[in-house]
Design a protein around this motif. Structure first.
Motif, mmCIF file in Angstrom:
data_model
loop_
_atom_site.group_PDB
_atom_site.id
_atom_site.type_symbol
_atom_site.label_atom_id
_atom_site.label_comp_id
_atom_site.label_asym_id
_atom_site.label_seq_id
_atom_site.Cartn_x
_atom_site.Cartn_y
_atom_site.Cartn_z
ATOM 1 N N ASN A 10 0.857 -1.180 0.000
ATOM 2 C CA ASN A 10 0.000 0.000 0.000
ATOM 3 C C ASN A 10 0.896 1.234 0.000
ATOM 4 N N PHE A 11 0.849 2.004 -1.061
ATOM 5 C CA PHE A 11 1.801 3.089 -1.216
ATOM 6 C C PHE A 11 1.156 4.281 -1.911
ATOM 7 N N GLN A 12 1.846 5.414 -1.818
ATOM 8 C CA GLN A 12 1.338 6.637 -2.424
ATOM 9 C C GLN A 12 1.729 6.695 -3.901
ATOM 10 N N SER A 13 3.003 6.730 -4.206
ATOM 11 C CA SER A 13 3.438 6.711 -5.597
ATOM 12 C C SER A 13 4.735 5.944 -5.797
ATOM 13 N N LYS A 14 5.546 5.814 -4.745
ATOM 14 C CA LYS A 14 6.841 5.144 -4.847
ATOM 15 C C LYS A 14 6.779 3.821 -4.090
ATOM 16 N N LEU A 15 6.894 2.714 -4.832
ATOM 17 C CA LEU A 15 6.803 1.389 -4.242
ATOM 18 C C LEU A 15 8.154 0.946 -3.711
ATOM 19 N N SER A 55 9.458 -1.383 2.194
ATOM 20 C CA SER A 55 8.856 -0.904 3.440
ATOM 21 C C SER A 55 7.347 -0.739 3.320
ATOM 22 N N ASP A 56 6.813 -0.741 2.103
ATOM 23 C CA ASP A 56 5.373 -0.610 1.889
ATOM 24 C C ASP A 56 4.635 -1.942 1.982
ATOM 25 N N VAL A 57 5.374 -3.044 2.085
ATOM 26 C CA VAL A 57 4.767 -4.374 2.089
ATOM 27 C C VAL A 57 4.386 -4.783 3.510
ATOM 28 N N THR A 58 3.159 -5.235 3.679
ATOM 29 C CA THR A 58 2.647 -5.735 4.947
ATOM 30 C C THR A 58 1.962 -7.070 4.699
ATOM 31 N N VAL A 59 2.095 -8.000 5.629
ATOM 32 C CA VAL A 59 1.436 -9.296 5.492
ATOM 33 C C VAL A 59 0.240 -9.355 6.444
ATOM 34 N N SER A 65 -20.691 -4.189 6.703
ATOM 35 C CA SER A 65 -19.305 -4.592 6.906
ATOM 36 C C SER A 65 -18.497 -3.476 7.547
ATOM 37 N N PHE A 66 -17.577 -3.879 8.419
ATOM 38 C CA PHE A 66 -16.542 -2.985 8.920
ATOM 39 C C PHE A 66 -15.355 -3.125 7.976
ATOM 40 N N ASN A 67 -14.901 -2.019 7.416
ATOM 41 C CA ASN A 67 -13.844 -2.107 6.417
ATOM 42 C C ASN A 67 -12.956 -0.871 6.456
ATOM 43 N N GLY A 68 -11.735 -1.033 6.033
ATOM 44 C CA GLY A 68 -10.797 0.073 6.038
ATOM 45 C C GLY A 68 -9.536 -0.281 5.279
ATOM 46 N N ASN A 69 -8.622 0.673 5.224
ATOM 47 C CA ASN A 69 -7.356 0.443 4.528
ATOM 48 C C ASN A 69 -6.331 1.449 5.016
ATOM 49 N N PHE A 70 -5.086 1.234 4.636
ATOM 50 C CA PHE A 70 -4.001 2.119 5.031
ATOM 51 C C PHE A 70 -3.028 2.255 3.869
ATOM 52 N N TYR A 71 -2.305 3.365 3.838
ATOM 53 C CA TYR A 71 -1.341 3.619 2.777
ATOM 54 C C TYR A 71 -0.095 4.278 3.362
ATOM 55 N N HIS A 72 1.069 3.750 3.024
ATOM 56 C CA HIS A 72 2.321 4.365 3.453
ATOM 57 C C HIS A 72 2.559 5.620 2.614
ATOM 58 N N LEU A 73 2.950 6.699 3.275
ATOM 59 C CA LEU A 73 3.168 7.968 2.599
ATOM 60 C C LEU A 73 4.588 8.061 2.053
ATOM 61 N N GLU A 102 3.376 9.117 8.691
ATOM 62 C CA GLU A 102 3.943 8.108 7.809
ATOM 63 C C GLU A 102 2.885 7.232 7.150
ATOM 64 N N LYS A 103 1.653 7.366 7.592
ATOM 65 C CA LYS A 103 0.619 6.471 7.092
ATOM 66 C C LYS A 103 -0.721 7.198 7.054
ATOM 67 N N ALA A 104 -1.472 7.003 5.969
ATOM 68 C CA ALA A 104 -2.847 7.489 5.862
ATOM 69 C C ALA A 104 -3.775 6.298 6.047
ATOM 70 N N VAL A 105 -4.773 6.419 6.932
ATOM 71 C CA VAL A 105 -5.673 5.297 7.215
ATOM 72 C C VAL A 105 -7.121 5.738 7.054
ATOM 73 N N LEU A 106 -7.930 4.822 6.537
ATOM 74 C CA LEU A 106 -9.356 5.058 6.380
ATOM 75 C C LEU A 106 -10.120 3.892 6.981
ATOM 76 N N SER A 107 -11.259 4.169 7.583
ATOM 77 C CA SER A 107 -12.111 3.110 8.115
ATOM 78 C C SER A 107 -13.544 3.608 8.182
ATOM 79 N N GLN A 108 -14.480 2.659 8.133
ATOM 80 C CA GLN A 108 -15.893 2.978 8.214
ATOM 81 C C GLN A 108 -16.687 1.691 8.370
ATOM 82 N N MET A 109 -17.958 1.834 8.714
ATOM 83 C CA MET A 109 -18.902 0.730 8.647
ATOM 84 C C MET A 109 -19.854 1.047 7.496
ATOM 85 N N THR A 110 -19.985 0.100 6.564
ATOM 86 C CA THR A 110 -20.774 0.329 5.361
ATOM 87 C C THR A 110 -21.988 -0.588 5.321
ATOM 88 N N SER A 111 -23.159 0.000 5.186
ATOM 89 C CA SER A 111 -24.392 -0.757 4.949
ATOM 90 C C SER A 111 -24.831 -0.483 3.521
#
Length: 280
Positions: free
Chosen positions: A114-119, A122-126, A197-205, A216-225
């Motif tokens: 998860n990255f902004q523009s440069k892969l 350090s952007d890899v997470t398991v 669903s509860f869902n979200g994501n993150f991106y390394h800056l 260093e990180k942008a994160v988003l989360s929400q509950m979606t119906s």
């Protein structure tokens, strides 16, 4: 160039290793999520393979790419408007097997970049999960497990629990956390679903991003119906539509210790999506 090649190889190893598959699918989706201050739009492409390993085991692999665009025009405090585009490359490998007559288990391993523009490495997470599925009677299944997920934004250990009741060939109820779904098909070509669903994501800056506050990180989360509709338009081709609402939507910037350093206060908003899918 070497780093980019090695990172991409990490996601393609299991994908390219699956040759003669039993099922194949591909999908393209577009989703828009306007809020009070910021508008989000995401496009995604996914390729799916699935194969049975004998009578009791199955493997599946899904390779996905998504691009999230953020429009700050409605936000009067657009200090970080350079953060207007985020990318994700993700490979999900599933293995499921029967361990007893009415008991199955499922293991998911999900390397994600998860990255902004440069892969970079350090952007890899398991991420991943482990689930136990217990059949109770002919119609009810209980699912319990644990996963390392991003449903609350930054990766965290979260529980997984659900009750799946198959009322008949047309109707199925799945109630649980983080996902619930009620599905109904009035014929072979139409499928209606009510989801929560509860869902979200993150991106390394990028290190060059002008945050000025150690973010260093942008994160988003929400509950979606949402209400979803899938239509088999021709042969193996399907169209799907989604309309819903995001509750408790959050868009924050975190430092290296996952401490919040800025809150965009986006407010809630509705969700609209459309997609096309090929599956066999």
């Amino acid at each position: 160039m070497k780093v980019r090649f090695l990172v991409c190889s990490l996601f393609l190893i299991s994908f390219l290793g699956l040759k003669a598959q039993e099922n194949f699918g591909a999908a393209f989706n577009f989703r828009t999520e306007p809020t009070e201050k910021i508008n989000f739009s995401e496009t995604g492409l996914a390729i799916f393979y699935q194969k049975k390993l004998g009578a009791k085991s199955k493997i599946a692999n899904t390779l996905e790419y998504s691009n999230l665009k953020v429009n700050y025009e409605l936000n009067p405090y657009n200090f970080y408007a350079d953060q207007d585009k985020f990318n994700q490359v993700q490979n999900k490998f599933d293995y499921s097997s029967e361990i007893a007559e009415r008991t199955n288990w499922k293991l998911s391993v999900i390397p994600t970049a998860n990255f902004q523009s440069k892969l970079d490495f350090s952007d890899v997470t398991v991420l991943g999960s482990l689930e136990i599925i217990q059949q109770i009677g002919s119609k009810l299944s209980v699912i319990a497990g644990v996963g390392r997920t991003s449903i609350f934004g930054a990766p965290k250990i979260t529980p997984i629990v659900a009750f799946d009741y198959n009322m008949n060939e047309k109707t199925d109820f799945k109630i649980g956390f983080p996902d619930s779904k009620i599905s109904y098909s009035n014929n072979d070509r139409n499928k209606f679903s009510l989801t929560n669903s509860f869902n979200g994501n993150f991106y390394h800056l990028d290190k060059t991003s002008s945050t000025g506050n150690n973010a260093e990180k942008a994160v988003l989360s929400q509950m979606t119906s949402a209400l979803e509709y899938e239509r088999n338009v021709a042969g193996n081709w399907f169209l799907n539509f989604k309309a819903g609402y995001d509750f408790n939507k959050k868009y924050n910037l975190l430092d290296s210790n996952d401490h919040k350093v800025y809150d965009y206060n986006t407010g809630n908003g509705y969700v609209l999506g459309i997609g096309i899918k090929y599956k066999q």
